[in-house]
Scaffold this active site. Structure first.
Site, mmCIF file in Angstrom:
data_model
loop_
_atom_site.group_PDB
_atom_site.id
_atom_site.type_symbol
_atom_site.label_atom_id
_atom_site.label_comp_id
_atom_site.label_asym_id
_atom_site.label_seq_id
_atom_site.Cartn_x
_atom_site.Cartn_y
_atom_site.Cartn_z
ATOM 1 N N ARG A 50 49.055 25.492 -28.502
ATOM 2 C CA ARG A 50 50.107 24.900 -27.663
ATOM 3 C C ARG A 50 50.871 25.960 -26.870
ATOM 4 O O ARG A 50 51.044 27.078 -27.317
ATOM 5 C CB ARG A 50 51.044 24.062 -28.538
ATOM 6 C CG ARG A 50 50.281 22.908 -29.177
ATOM 7 C CD ARG A 50 51.142 22.036 -30.008
ATOM 8 N NE ARG A 50 52.136 21.340 -29.227
ATOM 9 C CZ ARG A 50 53.067 20.555 -29.762
ATOM 10 N NH1 ARG A 50 53.125 20.402 -31.085
ATOM 11 N NH2 ARG A 50 53.929 19.937 -28.997
ATOM 12 N N ASP A 88 56.865 10.542 -27.576
ATOM 13 C CA ASP A 88 55.974 10.527 -28.744
ATOM 14 C C ASP A 88 55.392 9.138 -29.024
ATOM 15 O O ASP A 88 54.606 8.971 -29.959
ATOM 16 C CB ASP A 88 56.733 11.013 -29.987
ATOM 17 C CG ASP A 88 57.092 12.492 -29.871
ATOM 18 O OD1 ASP A 88 56.372 13.225 -29.170
ATOM 19 O OD2 ASP A 88 58.094 12.903 -30.477
ATOM 20 N N LYS A 123 50.570 18.121 -26.540
ATOM 21 C CA LYS A 123 51.194 17.755 -27.824
ATOM 22 C C LYS A 123 50.313 18.250 -28.975
ATOM 23 O O LYS A 123 49.509 19.146 -28.779
ATOM 24 C CB LYS A 123 51.429 16.243 -27.871
ATOM 25 C CG LYS A 123 52.486 15.779 -26.866
ATOM 26 C CD LYS A 123 53.852 16.314 -27.237
ATOM 27 C CE LYS A 123 54.893 15.954 -26.199
ATOM 28 N NZ LYS A 123 56.165 16.646 -26.443
ATOM 29 N N GLN A 140 62.741 20.491 -26.646
ATOM 30 C CA GLN A 140 62.494 21.692 -27.448
ATOM 31 C C GLN A 140 62.920 22.939 -26.693
ATOM 32 O O GLN A 140 63.540 23.842 -27.265
ATOM 33 C CB GLN A 140 61.013 21.779 -27.814
ATOM 34 C CG GLN A 140 60.580 20.676 -28.769
ATOM 35 C CD GLN A 140 59.108 20.719 -29.091
ATOM 36 O OE1 GLN A 140 58.372 21.569 -28.593
ATOM 37 N NE2 GLN A 140 58.660 19.802 -29.921
HETATM 38 C C1 S3P Z 1 61.108 17.137 -29.843
HETATM 39 C C2 S3P Z 1 60.906 17.092 -28.494
HETATM 40 C C3 S3P Z 1 59.688 16.541 -27.881
HETATM 41 C C4 S3P Z 1 58.879 15.707 -28.868
HETATM 42 C C5 S3P Z 1 58.761 16.357 -30.207
HETATM 43 C C6 S3P Z 1 60.132 16.594 -30.803
HETATM 44 C C7 S3P Z 1 62.356 17.745 -30.358
HETATM 45 O O1 S3P Z 1 58.876 17.621 -27.449
HETATM 46 O O2 S3P Z 1 57.594 15.456 -28.359
HETATM 47 O O3 S3P Z 1 58.017 15.547 -31.099
HETATM 48 O O4 S3P Z 1 62.661 17.596 -31.566
HETATM 49 O O5 S3P Z 1 63.069 18.389 -29.575
HETATM 50 P P1 S3P Z 1 59.082 18.330 -25.991
HETATM 51 O O6 S3P Z 1 60.373 19.030 -26.009
HETATM 52 O O7 S3P Z 1 57.927 19.295 -25.889
HETATM 53 O O8 S3P Z 1 58.990 17.222 -24.993
#
Ligand code: S3P
Length: 443
Positions: free
Chosen positions: A123, A321, A348, A170
């Site tokens: 990733r 998700d 993902k 994230q």
């Molecule tokens: C998450 C953000 C999302 C999500 C992940 C959890 C988080 O990812 O898909 O399961 O806890 O901040 P991205 O920030 O890559 O969109």
């Protein structure tokens, strides 16, 4: 590997509680570890991903313990107080753990090595390497910004203003966590609002965070660095991304009536509920309340006849998700469901867009992928099923296709159910308790 099969089930009935929210659980352990004093957490998700974060926080010097009743206590070290870990930090399957903890380490004068499983090592991490480098960290990664990588934290981290190139909670959270260690204001501007659990929890622990509207549906989030976080007890709501599986299963199985209690209904996570309602789903919220700064409700689900709709790209961050299970629901609906703006699904736990398309096609569902749009042709009847699905270390692909198998004409088999434990320990028992028939494949 634990292959599982899911065959035609009768109506689902009962009241259940799904495990704690994964996003909130990671953040509770991380912020609790930075606070001064003891934080008590109820309802923490004890899935693989979160347990990895707990192990990392211990390796960084915090004290975490699980009480006999399942509540966790975290004794924090204070901002700036983390110790250099002796071992490589292994985040397993967890992108959230890896990215948030890179942000945390980036603002401490320590060096840490990060790795993960085969899925996580594929990733992209450049999206966090870039802003964290601007804040003064040095990060040495494999080609393409992949794990394993080393983060050499900044001795004097710099506050930055950062415009997210992708809508990612994230990345936003990694920058905010690094900003905790920097003097002055760290600002993140997001093009589309993404889940705001970090902002809510920072406020809950006493940090100064301001959120203003930015152009479009975006937001401008400013954190004042080097606060003193005070320990603050937390209750983690049920994960809406986990509730999605029994919810869609109940919608698809004629005669079903299921109540899912204590589900997080944060508006920035509620895109699936909105979408299912537009498709004709009978979902009723009750007992709405706020717990630990997060909105929570009980959700009653009744089997419903669904119709295909158009799902706009602007909704993707609020249900990112949930596309695997939405695509399954769409396969049973009357007419075509078109989902736009799915580019992020490619990076993902698996290439989820590819995995959804392959799996649905194998189950006899007609669909088309063009660019980052997925169109699923619903036949207003159960699809054939009967396929063997490669889950590719992706828990949500595993659960989505087990749900499809429950309502399809022929059972569906998945190659590995172990990954489900990353986010939804007890998934099989919970669904079977409602009336599903998910079982290990006899070898
Ligand atoms: C998450 C953000 C999302 C999500 C992940 C959890 C988080 O990812 O898909 O399961 O806890 O901040 P991205 O920030 O890559 O969109």
């Amino acid at each position: 590997m634990t292959p599982l099969t899911s065959g035609t089930a009768g109506p689902l009935n009962g009241r259940v509680r799904v495990p704690g929210d994964k996003s909130i659980s990671h953040r509770a352990l991380i912020l609790g570890s930075l606070a001064v004093g003891r934080t008590q957490i109820r309802g923490l998700l004890e899935g693989e991903d979160v347990l990895r974060t707990a192990a990392v926080m211990r390796a960084l010097g915090a004290t975490l313990a699980r009480g006999a009743g399942g509540e966790w206590s975290v004794d924090g070290v204070g901002i700036g107080g983390l110790a250099e870990p002796e071992e490589t930090l292994d985040l397993g399957n967890s992108g959230t753990g890896a990215r948030l903890l890179m942000g945390l380490v980036a603002a401490h004068p320590i060096t840490a090595f990060f790795t993960g499983d085969a899925s996580l090592r594929r990733r992209p991490m450049a999206r966090v390497i870039e802003p964290l480098s601007r804040m003064g960290a040095r990060i040495i990664a494999r080609d393409g910004g992949r794990l394993p990588l080393a983060v050499i934290g900044a001795t004097s981290p710099l506050p930055i203003e950062y415009r997210l190139p992708v809508a990612s909670a994230q990345v936003k959270s990694a920058v905010l966590l690094a900003g905790l260690g920097a003097p002055g204001a760290t600002t993140v501007i997001e093009p589309e609002a993404t889940r705001d659990h970090s902002e809510r929890m920072l406020l809950h622990f006493g940090a100064a965070v301001t959120v203003a509207a930015a152009e479009g549906n975006g937001r401008r989030i400013t954190l004042h660095g080097q606060p003193e976080l005070r320990a603050a007890n937390l209750v983690v709501p049920g994960d809406p991304s986990s509730a999605a599986f029994p919810m869609v299963a109940a919608l698809l199985m004629p005669g079903s009536q299921v109540v899912i209690e204590g589900v997080g209904v944060n508006p920035l996570r509620s895109g699936l509920f909105e979408t299912l309602r537009e498709m004709g789903a009978d979902l009723a919220f009750s007992n709405e309340r706020v717990e630990g700064g997060e909105p929570v409700a009980d959700i009653a689900v009744r089997a419903s006849r669904l119709r295909g709709i158009e799902v706009p790209a602007s909704r993707a961050p609020r249900m990112i998700d949930e596309y695997p299970i939405l695509a399954v629901a769409a396969a049973f609906a009357r007419g075509r469901t078109v989902m736009h703006g799915l580019g992020e699904l490619r990076v993902k736990e698996s290439d989820r867009l590819g995995a959804i398309a392959q799996g649905l096609a194998a189950c006899g569902v007609k669909l088309a992928v063009s660019g980052d749009t997925l169109a699923v042709e619903g036949s207003d009847a159960p699809p054939a099923g009967g396929a063997a699905i490669q889950t590719q270390l992706d828990h949500r692909i595993a659960m989505a296709f087990l749900v499809l198998g429950m309502a399809a004409r022929q059972p569906v088999r998945i190659d590995d159910g172990e990954t489900i434990g990353t986010s939804f320990p007890g998934f099989v028992g919970l669904l079977n308790g409602l009336g599903a028939t998910i079982a290990p494949v006899a070898r």
